[in-house]
Design a protein around this motif. Sequence first.
Motif, PDB file in Angstrom:
ATOM      1  N   CYS A   1       0.825  -1.210   0.000  1.00 35.96           N
ATOM      2  CA  CYS A   1       0.000   0.000   0.000  1.00 35.96           C
ATOM      3  C   CYS A   1       0.860   1.262   0.000  1.00 35.96           C
ATOM      4  O   CYS A   1       1.770   1.399   0.809  1.00 35.96           O
ATOM      5  CB  CYS A   1      -0.909   0.005   1.233  1.00 35.96           C
ATOM      6  SG  CYS A   1      -1.872   1.531   1.427  1.00 35.96           S
ATOM      7  N   ARG A   2       0.538   2.170  -0.909  1.00 34.64           N
ATOM      8  CA  ARG A   2       1.229   3.467  -0.952  1.00 34.64           C
ATOM      9  C   ARG A   2       0.274   4.624  -0.708  1.00 34.64           C
ATOM     10  O   ARG A   2       0.692   5.780  -0.759  1.00 34.64           O
ATOM     11  CB  ARG A   2       1.919   3.657  -2.309  1.00 34.64           C
ATOM     12  CG  ARG A   2       3.092   2.713  -2.495  1.00 34.64           C
ATOM     13  CD  ARG A   2       3.972   3.099  -3.644  1.00 34.64           C
ATOM     14  NE  ARG A   2       3.287   2.966  -4.926  1.00 34.64           N
ATOM     15  CZ  ARG A   2       3.903   3.044  -6.105  1.00 34.64           C
ATOM     16  NH1 ARG A   2       5.200   3.249  -6.162  1.00 34.64           N
ATOM     17  NH2 ARG A   2       3.224   2.916  -7.219  1.00 34.64           N
ATOM     18  N   CYS A   3      -1.018   4.321  -0.443  1.00 34.90           N
ATOM     19  CA  CYS A   3      -1.979   5.421  -0.267  1.00 34.90           C
ATOM     20  C   CYS A   3      -2.263   5.726   1.203  1.00 34.90           C
ATOM     21  O   CYS A   3      -2.800   6.785   1.513  1.00 34.90           O
ATOM     22  CB  CYS A   3      -3.286   5.101  -0.993  1.00 34.90           C
ATOM     23  SG  CYS A   3      -4.349   3.923  -0.129  1.00 34.90           S
TER      24      CYS A   3
ATOM     25  N   SER B   1      -5.263   1.626   3.442  1.00 38.19           N
ATOM     26  CA  SER B   1      -5.553   0.195   3.568  1.00 38.19           C
ATOM     27  C   SER B   1      -5.851  -0.202   5.007  1.00 38.19           C
ATOM     28  O   SER B   1      -5.188   0.241   5.942  1.00 38.19           O
ATOM     29  CB  SER B   1      -4.364  -0.619   3.050  1.00 38.19           C
ATOM     30  OG  SER B   1      -4.624  -1.999   3.231  1.00 38.19           O
TER      31      SER B   1
ATOM     32  N   CYS C   1      -2.025  -3.633   0.198  1.00 38.94           N
ATOM     33  CA  CYS C   1      -3.170  -2.989  -0.443  1.00 38.94           C
ATOM     34  C   CYS C   1      -4.434  -3.811  -0.238  1.00 38.94           C
ATOM     35  O   CYS C   1      -4.407  -5.036  -0.362  1.00 38.94           O
ATOM     36  CB  CYS C   1      -2.870  -2.851  -1.939  1.00 38.94           C
ATOM     37  SG  CYS C   1      -4.254  -2.284  -2.945  1.00 38.94           S
ATOM     38  N   ASP C   2      -5.546  -3.143   0.083  1.00 37.04           N
ATOM     39  CA  ASP C   2      -6.845  -3.813   0.156  1.00 37.04           C
ATOM     40  C   ASP C   2      -7.836  -3.209  -0.833  1.00 37.04           C
ATOM     41  O   ASP C   2      -9.033  -3.479  -0.739  1.00 37.04           O
ATOM     42  CB  ASP C   2      -7.403  -3.767   1.578  1.00 37.04           C
ATOM     43  CG  ASP C   2      -7.827  -2.376   2.013  1.00 37.04           C
ATOM     44  OD1 ASP C   2      -7.591  -1.398   1.267  1.00 37.04           O
ATOM     45  OD2 ASP C   2      -8.408  -2.258   3.115  1.00 37.04           O
TER      46      ASP C   2
ATOM     47  N   SER D   1      -8.479   0.031  -1.156  1.00 37.50           N
ATOM     48  CA  SER D   1      -9.034   1.304  -0.693  1.00 37.50           C
ATOM     49  C   SER D   1      -8.516   2.513  -1.464  1.00 37.50           C
ATOM     50  O   SER D   1      -9.082   3.594  -1.347  1.00 37.50           O
ATOM     51  CB  SER D   1      -8.741   1.501   0.801  1.00 37.50           C
ATOM     52  OG  SER D   1      -9.371   0.513   1.580  1.00 37.50           O
ATOM     53  N   HIS D   2      -7.450   2.326  -2.228  1.00 40.30           N
ATOM     54  CA  HIS D   2      -6.869   3.446  -2.982  1.00 40.30           C
ATOM     55  C   HIS D   2      -7.725   3.859  -4.179  1.00 40.30           C
ATOM     56  O   HIS D   2      -7.493   4.926  -4.743  1.00 40.30           O
ATOM     57  CB  HIS D   2      -5.474   3.051  -3.505  1.00 40.30           C
ATOM     58  CG  HIS D   2      -5.523   1.923  -4.484  1.00 40.30           C
ATOM     59  ND1 HIS D   2      -5.478   0.602  -4.101  1.00 40.30           N
ATOM     60  CD2 HIS D   2      -5.655   1.930  -5.841  1.00 40.30           C
ATOM     61  CE1 HIS D   2      -5.554  -0.166  -5.183  1.00 40.30           C
ATOM     62  NE2 HIS D   2      -5.667   0.606  -6.245  1.00 40.30           N
TER      63      HIS D   2
ATOM     64  N   PRO E   1      -0.836   0.714  -5.680  1.00 39.65           N
ATOM     65  CA  PRO E   1       0.127  -0.015  -4.857  1.00 39.65           C
ATOM     66  C   PRO E   1       1.387  -0.354  -5.645  1.00 39.65           C
ATOM     67  O   PRO E   1       1.387  -0.319  -6.870  1.00 39.65           O
ATOM     68  CB  PRO E   1      -0.633  -1.290  -4.485  1.00 39.65           C
ATOM     69  CG  PRO E   1      -1.586  -1.489  -5.618  1.00 39.65           C
ATOM     70  CD  PRO E   1      -1.990  -0.113  -6.052  1.00 39.65           C
TER      71      PRO E   1
HETATM   72  S1  FES Z   1      -2.502   1.449  -2.360  1.00 40.09           S
HETATM   73 FE1  FES Z   1      -3.427   1.750  -0.434  1.00 40.09          FE
HETATM   74  S2  FES Z   1      -5.138   0.437  -0.442  1.00 40.09           S
HETATM   75 FE2  FES Z   1      -4.197   0.147  -2.380  1.00 40.09          FE
END
Ligand code: FES
Length: 74
Positions: free
Chosen positions: A20-22, A25, A31-32, A34-35, A42
Motif C-alpha cells: 500500500c502506498r496510499c 488500507s 493494499c486492500d 481502498s486506494h 500499490p
Molecule cells: S494502495 Fe493503499 S489500499 Fe491500495
Amino acid sequence: MSDKSPIKTDLVAGATYAWCRCGQSKSAPFCDGSHRGSGVSPMVFKQETNEAAWLCACGRTGNGPRCDGSHNKS
Ligand code: FES
C-alpha cells in the motif's frame, strides 16, 4: 500517510505482493483496494526469497516496500 512504525512481515519466496502506498488500507502494509479513486496505486512486487522484512507503513521510505528509517526523521 501518517507517521507509523514499520510492520514486520514474513514474505514468502515466489509470492506476489501489493504494498500500500496510499495509507488507506485496512490491511497495511498490503493494499486492500481502498486506494481506488485516489490516483495512487500499490507497488506490486514478486518476492524472491523467504524473508522476515520490515515493510514501510509511513509512506516516506526511499526503499519501498522496505523501511529505511524515514519514520524516525522529522
Ligand atoms: S494502495 Fe493503499 S489500499 Fe491500495
